[in-house]
Design a protein around this motif. Structure first.
Motif, mmCIF file in Angstrom:
data_model
loop_
_atom_site.group_PDB
_atom_site.id
_atom_site.type_symbol
_atom_site.label_atom_id
_atom_site.label_comp_id
_atom_site.label_asym_id
_atom_site.label_seq_id
_atom_site.Cartn_x
_atom_site.Cartn_y
_atom_site.Cartn_z
ATOM 1 N N LYS A 356 10.805 33.726 53.215
ATOM 2 C CA LYS A 356 9.632 33.147 53.870
ATOM 3 C C LYS A 356 9.903 32.992 55.362
ATOM 4 O O LYS A 356 9.294 32.180 56.039
ATOM 5 C CB LYS A 356 9.289 31.806 53.220
ATOM 6 N N GLU A 357 10.890 33.728 55.835
ATOM 7 C CA GLU A 357 11.288 33.670 57.242
ATOM 8 C C GLU A 357 11.859 35.036 57.601
ATOM 9 O O GLU A 357 11.999 35.907 56.729
ATOM 10 C CB GLU A 357 12.363 32.594 57.439
ATOM 11 N N GLU A 358 12.211 35.225 58.855
ATOM 12 C CA GLU A 358 12.814 36.498 59.277
ATOM 13 C C GLU A 358 14.154 36.722 58.576
ATOM 14 O O GLU A 358 14.953 35.783 58.447
ATOM 15 C CB GLU A 358 13.069 36.452 60.775
ATOM 16 N N ALA A 359 14.383 37.958 58.163
ATOM 17 C CA ALA A 359 15.608 38.241 57.410
ATOM 18 C C ALA A 359 16.817 38.499 58.323
ATOM 19 O O ALA A 359 17.959 38.221 57.933
ATOM 20 C CB ALA A 359 15.387 39.437 56.490
ATOM 21 N N ALA A 360 16.573 39.019 59.535
ATOM 22 C CA ALA A 360 17.700 39.426 60.395
ATOM 23 C C ALA A 360 18.707 38.292 60.668
ATOM 24 O O ALA A 360 19.927 38.517 60.572
ATOM 25 C CB ALA A 360 17.177 40.022 61.699
ATOM 26 N N PRO A 361 18.239 37.065 61.000
ATOM 27 C CA PRO A 361 19.234 36.002 61.248
ATOM 28 C C PRO A 361 20.062 35.658 60.012
ATOM 29 O O PRO A 361 21.250 35.311 60.131
ATOM 30 C CB PRO A 361 18.364 34.791 61.647
ATOM 31 N N ILE A 362 19.468 35.782 58.843
ATOM 32 C CA ILE A 362 20.215 35.488 57.603
ATOM 33 C C ILE A 362 21.274 36.575 57.374
ATOM 34 O O ILE A 362 22.413 36.295 57.006
ATOM 35 C CB ILE A 362 19.258 35.405 56.370
ATOM 36 N N VAL A 363 20.871 37.820 57.627
ATOM 37 C CA VAL A 363 21.807 38.939 57.478
ATOM 38 C C VAL A 363 22.969 38.796 58.468
ATOM 39 O O VAL A 363 24.126 39.078 58.143
ATOM 40 C CB VAL A 363 21.036 40.275 57.659
ATOM 41 N N GLU A 364 22.658 38.302 59.660
ATOM 42 C CA GLU A 364 23.706 38.051 60.664
ATOM 43 C C GLU A 364 24.683 36.983 60.169
ATOM 44 O O GLU A 364 25.897 37.108 60.324
ATOM 45 C CB GLU A 364 23.042 37.534 61.938
ATOM 46 N N GLN A 365 24.117 35.938 59.549
ATOM 47 C CA GLN A 365 24.995 34.885 59.025
ATOM 48 C C GLN A 365 25.843 35.397 57.870
ATOM 49 O O GLN A 365 26.997 34.997 57.713
ATOM 50 C CB GLN A 365 24.157 33.684 58.584
ATOM 51 N N LEU A 366 25.252 36.282 57.051
ATOM 52 C CA LEU A 366 26.031 36.886 55.960
ATOM 53 C C LEU A 366 27.217 37.658 56.537
ATOM 54 O O LEU A 366 28.331 37.586 56.017
ATOM 55 C CB LEU A 366 25.157 37.832 55.133
ATOM 56 N N LEU A 367 26.964 38.374 57.632
ATOM 57 C CA LEU A 367 28.031 39.160 58.259
ATOM 58 C C LEU A 367 29.162 38.246 58.733
ATOM 59 O O LEU A 367 30.338 38.576 58.588
ATOM 60 C CB LEU A 367 27.482 39.983 59.422
ATOM 61 N N SER A 368 28.785 37.078 59.273
ATOM 62 C CA SER A 368 29.830 36.162 59.723
ATOM 63 C C SER A 368 30.614 35.616 58.522
ATOM 64 O O SER A 368 31.732 35.128 58.676
ATOM 65 C CB SER A 368 29.236 35.024 60.565
ATOM 66 N N LYS A 369 30.023 35.720 57.333
ATOM 67 C CA LYS A 369 30.764 35.344 56.115
ATOM 68 C C LYS A 369 31.380 36.580 55.446
ATOM 69 O O LYS A 369 31.688 36.575 54.248
ATOM 70 C CB LYS A 369 29.799 34.647 55.142
ATOM 71 N N LEU A 370 31.470 37.661 56.208
ATOM 72 C CA LEU A 370 32.126 38.906 55.789
ATOM 73 C C LEU A 370 31.401 39.607 54.628
ATOM 74 O O LEU A 370 32.027 40.185 53.736
ATOM 75 C CB LEU A 370 33.592 38.662 55.447
ATOM 76 N N ILE A 371 30.064 39.526 54.651
ATOM 77 C CA ILE A 371 29.259 40.271 53.678
ATOM 78 C C ILE A 371 28.276 41.138 54.457
ATOM 79 O O ILE A 371 27.535 40.650 55.314
ATOM 80 C CB ILE A 371 28.493 39.318 52.727
ATOM 81 N N ILE A 372 28.272 42.438 54.149
ATOM 82 C CA ILE A 372 27.369 43.364 54.843
ATOM 83 C C ILE A 372 26.114 43.569 54.001
ATOM 84 O O ILE A 372 26.194 43.963 52.832
ATOM 85 C CB ILE A 372 28.044 44.735 55.089
ATOM 86 N N ALA A 373 24.952 43.271 54.602
ATOM 87 C CA ALA A 373 23.661 43.545 53.956
ATOM 88 C C ALA A 373 22.749 44.065 55.060
ATOM 89 O O ALA A 373 23.194 44.339 56.172
ATOM 90 C CB ALA A 373 23.110 42.295 53.308
ATOM 91 N N ASN A 374 21.470 44.191 54.756
ATOM 92 C CA ASN A 374 20.555 44.788 55.728
ATOM 93 C C ASN A 374 19.223 44.048 55.677
ATOM 94 O O ASN A 374 18.814 43.551 54.633
ATOM 95 C CB ASN A 374 20.396 46.280 55.342
ATOM 96 N N ALA A 375 18.569 43.976 56.849
ATOM 97 C CA ALA A 375 17.229 43.378 56.884
ATOM 98 C C ALA A 375 16.222 44.500 57.070
ATOM 99 O O ALA A 375 16.421 45.383 57.898
ATOM 100 C CB ALA A 375 17.133 42.406 58.055
ATOM 101 N N THR A 376 15.157 44.488 56.279
ATOM 102 C CA THR A 376 14.126 45.502 56.462
ATOM 103 C C THR A 376 12.747 44.866 56.354
ATOM 104 O O THR A 376 12.596 43.811 55.722
ATOM 105 C CB THR A 376 14.302 46.677 55.456
#
Ligand SMILES: Cc1ncc(COP(=O)(O)O)c(C=O)c1O
Length: 407
Positions: A356-376
């Motif tokens: 219910k919000e932009e996905a990119a900032p969440i994906v960025e936070q995942l990366l800082s937790k060493l998980i790679i995902a993608n926002a589309t």
């Protein structure tokens, strides 16, 4: 002279060592990609290792490519073996590496004939030529596709897409194409007619936000095909190759497209694409109608063959089970955070978490937790992991998302 060259290149090697890969990329490349701030060292299984020693859990899989996990020994072995025989001789020759691959691909896909290319975009372009040539003797030339669809970056693909971001300032595009709203029954019914040559569709849209076609929409498409006699072209570049637990995503519906485009997974990590079709359409592309230098490159075919062997040995069944588990766990998380997560959808190793919000900032936070995902599609976290993911990987992802949503 030789000494000068050596010291000259030594000087530049030294200079480049002093600058990071990131800095050099910024200087040397057209800046078309927004790369993640990770400099890659190597990758193995579910993990990508960075130059700084960090280990990332990979829920992106090279954008829906690495089905067997990174550096799978069987694929590495097949590639090395083929390289030792030869790398490339061109399509002037008969090659067992190509035949072995296509024999497996046609068996798994249940299509009769293949044309091999290097990428999804090329498969789209070739399929457009195939349908236009088929239609040329039938007074059918119009090509229809749908909003949210993604078919590549060449002019053929862009001509059947609605993405303003990718098209702005690049026209004119191919004429005789129409992009209709996805899943809109009325617009589909009023738009196809005797002049329609083909309808291009991703039955499970990837870039469009991991969005399924509605069963009624597919049923109507099938009904209209019977009525008007156009071709259905399934774009299985992202959803195909076993990703959703069936070899193609359209197998979740009662439909058999006339043509299938596929790429990504089928090359086992090397560039390989294919147009698949039935015996009936095979003669449309006779001698000299279409071609490519690298399409069906022997090393890519060897890698693809090894990957298809793994799929035949059970990788697809494995991803079906792990995917159901991943979706079930994400749905539980959605129930915990109804104010953050709107929907969870997809199948197998192609899963979308609609926020219910932009996905990119969440994906960025995942990366800082060493998980790679993608926002589309702005609000969707897209997961396209290798098919080998297991419960422990799912739990790491769930824990990381829970932490992010809690803070
Ligand atoms: C559904 C679909 N079609 C076509 C393409 C284009 O493939 P490629 O990037 O290999 O040209 C993609 C790429 O993401 C895709 O997802």
């Amino acid at each position: 002279m030789a000494t000068t060259t050596t010291s000259h290149s030594f000087f530049y090697d030294l200079l480049s060592i002093m600058r990071t890969v990131t800095e050099q990329e910024h200087e040397l490349f057209l800046q078309t990609y927004k790369r993640l701030p990770v400099e890659i060292d190597r990758a193995e299984g579910m993990y990508v290792y960075a130059n700084d020693g960090r280990r990332y859990l990979d829920f992106l899989g090279g954008i829906a490519v690495n089905a067997a996990g990174h550096s799978h020994p069987r694929i590495v072995h097949a590639v090395v073996d083929q390289m030792n025989r030869y790398a490339h001789v061109s399509n002037f020759f008969y090659q067992d590496a190509q035949v072995n691959f296509v024999e497996k691909l046609t068996r798994l896909s249940r299509y009769d004939r293949a044309f091999l290319c290097n990428s999804g975009t090329e498969a789209t372009d070739g399929a457009l030529k195939l349908v236009r040539r088929w239609g040329s003797v039938r007074q059918k030339s119009e090509v229809i596709a749908f909003t949210g669809g993604f078919h590549g970056r060449g002019y053929g693909a862009l001509s059947i897409m609605d993405k303003p971001k990718y098209k702005e300032g690049m026209g004119p595009f191919l004429s005789g194409t129409k992009v209709l709203p996805f899943n809109d029954l009325d617009r589909l019914a009023e738009s196809v007619n005797g002049a329609t040559a083909a309808v291009f569709i991703e039955f499970l849209q990837g870039e469009g936000g991991v969005r399924w076609a509605n069963p009624e929409f597919v049923q109507l498409l099938e009904h209209l095909r019977k009525k008007f006699g156009f071709l259905i072209v399934a774009d299985e570049v992202q959803g195909g190759g076993g990703r959703t637990g069936t070899f193609f995503s359209f197998e979740h519906f009662n439909v058999h497209p006339d043509i299938v485009t596929t790429a990504k997974v089928i090359g086992g990590g090397l560039p390989l694409g294919a147009i698949l079709t039935t015996e009936d359409l095979a003669e449309v592309f006779d001698y000299g109608r279409h071609g490519t230098t690298f399409g069906g490159n022997a090393v890519a075919c060897a890698a693809g063959s090894a990957l298809l062997d793994l799929i035949e040995e059970g990788l697809m069944e494995q991803v079906k089970v792990s995917g159901s588990h991943l979706i079930a766990r994400l749905k539980e998380l959605a129930a915990e955070f109804p104010e953050r997560i709107a929907d969870v959808r997809g199948a197998g190793a192609m899963v979308g978490i609609e926020l219910k919000e932009e996905a990119a900032p969440i994906v960025e936070q995942l990366l800082s937790k060493l998980i790679i995902a993608n926002a589309t599609n702005e609000t969707v976290i897209r997961l396209l992991p290798p098919y080998i993911f297991e419960g422990e990987h799912v739990e790491r992802l769930i824990d990381a998302l829970r932490e992010i949503f809690t803070w």
